[in-house]
Design a protein around this motif. Structure first.
Motif, PDB file in Angstrom:
ATOM      1  N   SER A  42     -75.942  61.664 -14.703  1.00  0.00           N
ATOM      2  CA  SER A  42     -76.391  60.643 -13.775  1.00  0.00           C
ATOM      3  C   SER A  42     -76.649  61.294 -12.425  1.00  0.00           C
ATOM      4  O   SER A  42     -76.233  62.437 -12.189  1.00  0.00           O
ATOM      5  N   TYR A  44     -75.158  60.930  -9.775  1.00  0.00           N
ATOM      6  CA  TYR A  44     -73.902  61.228  -9.088  1.00  0.00           C
ATOM      7  C   TYR A  44     -73.308  62.577  -9.503  1.00  0.00           C
ATOM      8  O   TYR A  44     -72.367  63.067  -8.868  1.00  0.00           O
ATOM      9  N   ASP A  45     -73.832  63.158 -10.568  1.00  0.00           N
ATOM     10  CA  ASP A  45     -73.297  64.435 -11.052  1.00  0.00           C
ATOM     11  C   ASP A  45     -73.811  65.622 -10.253  1.00  0.00           C
ATOM     12  O   ASP A  45     -73.313  66.737 -10.429  1.00  0.00           O
ATOM     13  N   ASP A  47     -75.206  67.200  -6.299  1.00  0.00           N
ATOM     14  CA  ASP A  47     -75.248  66.964  -4.860  1.00  0.00           C
ATOM     15  C   ASP A  47     -76.678  67.055  -4.352  1.00  0.00           C
ATOM     16  O   ASP A  47     -77.626  67.206  -5.138  1.00  0.00           O
ATOM     17  N   ARG A  55     -66.572  66.409 -13.097  1.00  0.00           N
ATOM     18  CA  ARG A  55     -66.234  64.997 -12.978  1.00  0.00           C
ATOM     19  C   ARG A  55     -64.716  64.848 -12.904  1.00  0.00           C
ATOM     20  O   ARG A  55     -63.983  65.548 -13.589  1.00  0.00           O
ATOM     21  N   MET A  73     -63.608  65.527  -5.357  1.00  0.00           N
ATOM     22  CA  MET A  73     -64.431  64.586  -4.591  1.00  0.00           C
ATOM     23  C   MET A  73     -63.911  64.430  -3.163  1.00  0.00           C
ATOM     24  O   MET A  73     -64.684  64.369  -2.207  1.00  0.00           O
TER      25      MET A  73
END
Length: 205
Positions: A42, A44-45, A47, A55, A73
């Motif tokens: 996705s 979000y994986d 930067d 993850r 994170m």
């Protein structure tokens, strides 16, 4: 008598410390384009530089703190937003810049994967962080630049890429496309060495 481990534990759980409820997720890595990726990847994986990140679940405060294990994170968020690595609030800033603690190697290179600090938390970090207990230098930096990541570097393999080395990789290095990142690395500039407990240059005392 308390154990050495108990004596070394900070009374406050640092913001970037991972908790036992926060588990690293390791989906299979596949070849994607000219590097690696996830089959169910996705946005979000990755930067903003297109680097693939590990993850990890997010549930701070649940379970027990795992001192010495950094939550990827929160480490990256603290670096990007200049948050104190201990309390999670804004790191200390004055006319000389933001406050950082550097280990011996970091001080020589002016690069670090350890987020900045506020003055009250700096002394505690110097006492409790295994990386810093051997000696550290307090500095203020007027600027900082993300220069790479620390993570696992893969190489092509069949049927999946093969994990090869764990270390730092700079942006611009062709291996960055084959790296699954775990921590952000920054380089500091316009640096002034300061006193640990006050955060000001010794000449001003």
């Amino acid at each position: 008598m308390p154990s050495e481990e108990a004596r070394c534990r900070p009374s406050l759980v640092p913001y970037i410390t991972a908790w036992s409820s926060e588990r690293t997720q390791r989906p299979p890595v596949i070849v994607r384009g000219a590097g690696i990726g996830y089959a169910d990847e996705s946005p979000y994986d990755r930067d903003g530089d297109g680097v693939l990140w590990m993850r990890e679940s997010v549930s701070p405060g649940r379970g027990r703190p795992e001192f010495g294990r950094v939550h990827l994170m929160r480490q990256r968020r603290a670096m990007r937003r200049l948050l104190c690595q201990v309390c999670g609030r804004a790191a200390d800033r004055d006319g000389d810049g933001v406050l950082w603690l550097l280990g011996e190697h970091d001080a020589a290179e002016l690069t670090t994967s350890h987020p900045p600090l506020c003055v009250p938390c700096a002394a505690q970090a110097a006492r409790s962080c295994p990386y810093l207990r051997g000696g550290c230098t307090a500095v203020r930096a007027r600027s900082r630049t993300p220069i790479g990541v620390h993570g696992m570097v893969y190489r092509p393999g069949f049927p999946f890429p093969v994990a090869e080395t764990d270390g730092g990789v700079l942006y611009g290095d062709e291996r960055i496309r084959w790296t699954r990142a775990a921590q952000l690395i920054v380089r500091l500039a316009e640096v002034t060495v300061v006193e640990l407990h006050t955060g000001v240059p010794a000449a001003r005392r």
